[in-house]
Design an enzyme around this catalytic site. Structure first.
Site, PDB file in Angstrom:
ATOM      1  CD  GLU A 206     -26.575  37.943  76.143  1.00 41.51           C
ATOM      2  OE1 GLU A 206     -25.438  38.455  76.089  1.00 41.51           O
ATOM      3  OE2 GLU A 206     -27.049  37.261  75.226  1.00 41.51           O
ATOM      4  CB  CYS A 240     -20.926  43.446  79.462  1.00 41.58           C
ATOM      5  SG  CYS A 240     -21.880  43.795  77.975  1.00 41.58           S
TER       6      CYS A 240
HETATM    7  P1  NAD Z   1     -25.927  41.994  88.961  1.00 40.16           P
HETATM    8  O1  NAD Z   1     -25.734  40.574  88.595  1.00 40.16           O
HETATM    9  O2  NAD Z   1     -25.512  42.445  90.309  1.00 40.16           O
HETATM   10  O3  NAD Z   1     -27.484  42.393  88.851  1.00 40.16           O
HETATM   11  C1  NAD Z   1     -28.260  42.120  87.699  1.00 40.16           C
HETATM   12  C2  NAD Z   1     -29.723  41.980  88.087  1.00 40.16           C
HETATM   13  O4  NAD Z   1     -29.842  40.878  88.986  1.00 40.16           O
HETATM   14  C3  NAD Z   1     -30.313  43.187  88.809  1.00 40.16           C
HETATM   15  O5  NAD Z   1     -31.605  43.428  88.295  1.00 40.16           O
HETATM   16  C4  NAD Z   1     -30.354  42.753  90.269  1.00 40.16           C
HETATM   17  O6  NAD Z   1     -31.459  43.300  90.966  1.00 40.16           O
HETATM   18  C5  NAD Z   1     -30.500  41.248  90.186  1.00 40.16           C
HETATM   19  N1  NAD Z   1     -29.833  40.551  91.310  1.00 40.16           N
HETATM   20  C6  NAD Z   1     -28.734  40.947  91.985  1.00 40.16           C
HETATM   21  N2  NAD Z   1     -28.398  40.041  92.932  1.00 40.16           N
HETATM   22  C7  NAD Z   1     -29.317  39.058  92.853  1.00 40.16           C
HETATM   23  C8  NAD Z   1     -29.514  37.836  93.568  1.00 40.16           C
HETATM   24  N3  NAD Z   1     -28.708  37.480  94.554  1.00 40.16           N
HETATM   25  N4  NAD Z   1     -30.549  37.057  93.209  1.00 40.16           N
HETATM   26  C9  NAD Z   1     -31.382  37.430  92.209  1.00 40.16           C
HETATM   27  N5  NAD Z   1     -31.247  38.561  91.507  1.00 40.16           N
HETATM   28  C10 NAD Z   1     -30.234  39.377  91.815  1.00 40.16           C
HETATM   29  O7  NAD Z   1     -25.228  42.823  87.815  1.00 40.16           O
HETATM   30  P2  NAD Z   1     -25.058  44.399  87.698  1.00 40.16           P
HETATM   31  O8  NAD Z   1     -24.090  44.859  88.734  1.00 40.16           O
HETATM   32  O9  NAD Z   1     -26.396  45.064  87.626  1.00 40.16           O
HETATM   33  O10 NAD Z   1     -24.405  44.516  86.231  1.00 40.16           O
HETATM   34  C11 NAD Z   1     -23.039  44.357  86.001  1.00 40.16           C
HETATM   35  C12 NAD Z   1     -22.711  42.996  85.436  1.00 40.16           C
HETATM   36  O11 NAD Z   1     -23.523  42.718  84.310  1.00 40.16           O
HETATM   37  C13 NAD Z   1     -21.281  42.912  84.938  1.00 40.16           C
HETATM   38  O12 NAD Z   1     -20.726  41.677  85.315  1.00 40.16           O
HETATM   39  C14 NAD Z   1     -21.426  42.974  83.416  1.00 40.16           C
HETATM   40  O13 NAD Z   1     -20.376  42.395  82.701  1.00 40.16           O
HETATM   41  C15 NAD Z   1     -22.710  42.263  83.221  1.00 40.16           C
HETATM   42  N6  NAD Z   1     -23.329  42.650  81.966  1.00 40.16           N
HETATM   43  C16 NAD Z   1     -23.397  41.763  80.938  1.00 40.16           C
HETATM   44  C17 NAD Z   1     -23.959  42.156  79.737  1.00 40.16           C
HETATM   45  C18 NAD Z   1     -24.070  41.214  78.576  1.00 40.16           C
HETATM   46  O14 NAD Z   1     -24.753  41.577  77.623  1.00 40.16           O
HETATM   47  N7  NAD Z   1     -23.444  40.059  78.577  1.00 40.16           N
HETATM   48  C19 NAD Z   1     -24.449  43.450  79.584  1.00 40.16           C
HETATM   49  C20 NAD Z   1     -24.365  44.319  80.647  1.00 40.16           C
HETATM   50  C21 NAD Z   1     -23.806  43.917  81.836  1.00 40.16           C
END
Ligand code: NAD
Length: 454
Positions: A206, A240
């Site tokens: 997602e 998002c």
């Molecule tokens: P992110 O990708 O930075 O982090 C998400 C999760 O991944 C966190 O739990 C984090 O600890 C982990 N993570 C971060 N870097 C990692 C790595 N290198 N390897 C493994 N795991 C890692 O996202 P965010 O900043 O927490 O959230 C914002 C993003 O999420 C935006 O792009 C938004 O559009 C998206 N989002 C999508 C939805 C959806 O339903 N499609 C909903 C909410 C947010």
């Protein structure tokens, strides 16, 4: 990892396949969330001043509605589904069994830090899986209460929480899971997909995207402005499916800008900073990144900041350049670029410039135009004459496509997403039609002609 081994053993014990067990788990979770609803609101407020109304609507009550639906329909969703048979196999009864995958890993982001842990978890449990959940490290108060709720409700071999940041996430991803459900950025989504591929683990991703919001010259402008301002500045743009940028017909651009300004002021007052209904940016890094995006841009409205609590006011930006920081990728904050168009080519070029977005919005009373956007472009979902509301109907699957993700959930779709569809044909023994066995005596013509053979 010890917890994964324990969950595997528990799954193998067959206990999660029992419907009464699943239903009890869901009901216990419902009770615990209801009990702690105020504390959950406090945790989200402590993390980034999310207004209580937004936490109730978009986090706790959203999750409770998912729970109630799953509890009510579990037996119906889980029962084997009968399908009509084929002539070749007659006599037989043909079925789809809903089989849980096994041990599921759920990784959540920070923007809806409660909903995005529990909405997928409900699907995973309802479908009979075990689960390990990793909440976001960027919202530590919510992460803690998620941990407390899950520890109170579930045995660790059924559902566990592992708190932590990137390293913890990577350690979890290096294990062999039976399903991975990830919500977060497209960048990290690719890392998750790569890790999953090593074990051939199925995934739901997602992700985000740059969601266009198109306003044509037939739109009801004041209403459009009201609905855009609501969807964009809810959670301070950290949604998002928020509109990322506006493409507006040049004939109505000035009128729209004035209406947007009025709407922002009506929602948050003249001094947004003192409004109790406006969220802060989640941390300094995100705040500084957004401030940097505003450098050198033509600010039409807003732009005020406060470093002490990562406050950035709702901000309208006029005609940013295509190669500006603002238009490079997803903004994910309270900055709304407004770009004029005169012909469809401009719309087409913007929409196709980025990967398929999670959402697209059209404000227009011209049905032909609405339809053109819906049918000609790929995107996760969207709305005509509104924003964000597509997520509120549990009968509609929620998910992205292409760069915005893989798979969809909510309501019954969540149950289906966490279930393998196992095809089973139960064959009778009282007849064994010789049709399929060699030597092949069936006239070849018949294979092509007989209806319902397959
Ligand atoms: P992110 O990708 O930075 O982090 C998400 C999760 O991944 C966190 O739990 C984090 O600890 C982990 N993570 C971060 N870097 C990692 C790595 N290198 N390897 C493994 N795991 C890692 O996202 P965010 O900043 O927490 O959230 C914002 C993003 O999420 C935006 O792009 C938004 O559009 C998206 N989002 C999508 C939805 C959806 O339903 N499609 C909903 C909410 C947010």
């Amino acid at each position: 990892m010890d917890i994964l081994k324990r969950q595997r053993d528990f799954f193998d014990s067959q206990q999660t396949k029992n419907l009464a067990f699943r239903k009890k788990a869901l009901k216990d979770l419902q009770k615990e969330i209801e009990l702690r609803e105020d504390a959950i609101c406090d945790a989200l407020y402590a993390d980034f001043k999310k207004p209580k109304f937004e936490t109730l609507a978009a986090e706790t009550q959203f999750v409770l509605a998912e729970l109630k639906l799953a509890i009510k329909n579990l037996a119906l969703w889980a029962r084997p589904e009968r399908k009509s048979g084929t002539l070749l196999n007659w006599p037989s009864s043909d079925w789809i069994y809903k089989e849980p995958y096994g041990s599921v890993l759920i990784i959540a982001p920070w923007n809806y830090p409660f909903q995005l842990v529990f909405a997928p978890l409900i699907g995973a449990i309802a479908a009979g899986n075990t689960a390990v959940v990793k909440p976001s490290e960027a919202t530590p108060n919510t992460s803690r209460i998620v941990q407390e709720i899950i520890t109170t409700v579930f045995m660790p071999e059924h559902v566990s929480v592992v708190e932590g940041g990137v390293e913890v996430s990577q350690r979890l991803l290096s294990q062999k899971w039976d399903y991975i459900f990830f919500t977060g950025s497209t960048r990290v989504g690719k890392i998750v997909y790569e890790s999953a591929a090593k074990h051939l683990t199925p995934v739901t991703l997602e992700l985000g995207g740059k969601n266009p919001c198109i306003v044509d010259d037939t739109a009801a402008i004041n209403l459009a402005a009201k609905r855009i301002v609501w969807g964009k500045f809810l959670n301070a743009g950290q949604t998002c499916i928020a509109p990322d940028y506006i493409l507006v017909h040049s004939r109505v651009k000035d009128k729209l800008i004035e209406a947007l300004k009025r709407s922002i002021e009506h929602s948050f007052g003249k001094s947004v900073e003192t409004s109790p209904d406006y969220t802060r940016l989640v941390d300094e890094k995100h705040y500084n990144g957004l401030k940097a995006m505003l450098q050198g841009e033509a600010i039409l409205y807003g732009g005020e900041t406060n470093d002490s609590d990562n406050f950035l006011a709702p901000t309208l930006v006029n005609e940013p350049k295509v190669d500006s920081k603002l238009m490079e990728g997803e903004i994910f904050g309270p900055i709304l670029p407004i770009i004029a168009y005169d012909n469809h080519e401009v719309i087409h070029n913007y929409i196709t410039r980025y990967g398929k977005p999670l959402a697209t919005y059209v404000f227009s009373t011209n049905k032909k135009f609405q339809n053109k956007i819906i049918t000609e472009y790929g995107f996760g979902g969207g709305a005509i004459n509104d924003t964000v509301i597509q997520i509120t109907n549990k009968k509609l699957p929620f998910g992205g496509v292409g760069a915005s993700g893989i798979g969809a959930y909510h309501g019954k779709s969540s149950f289906e997403l966490f279930s393998h569809q196992k095809a089973i044909i139960k064959k009778a023994n009282w007849l064994d039609a010789p049709l399929r066995y060699p030597p092949y005596n069936l006239p070849l013509k018949l294979i092509k002609k007989v209806k319902h053979l397959f």
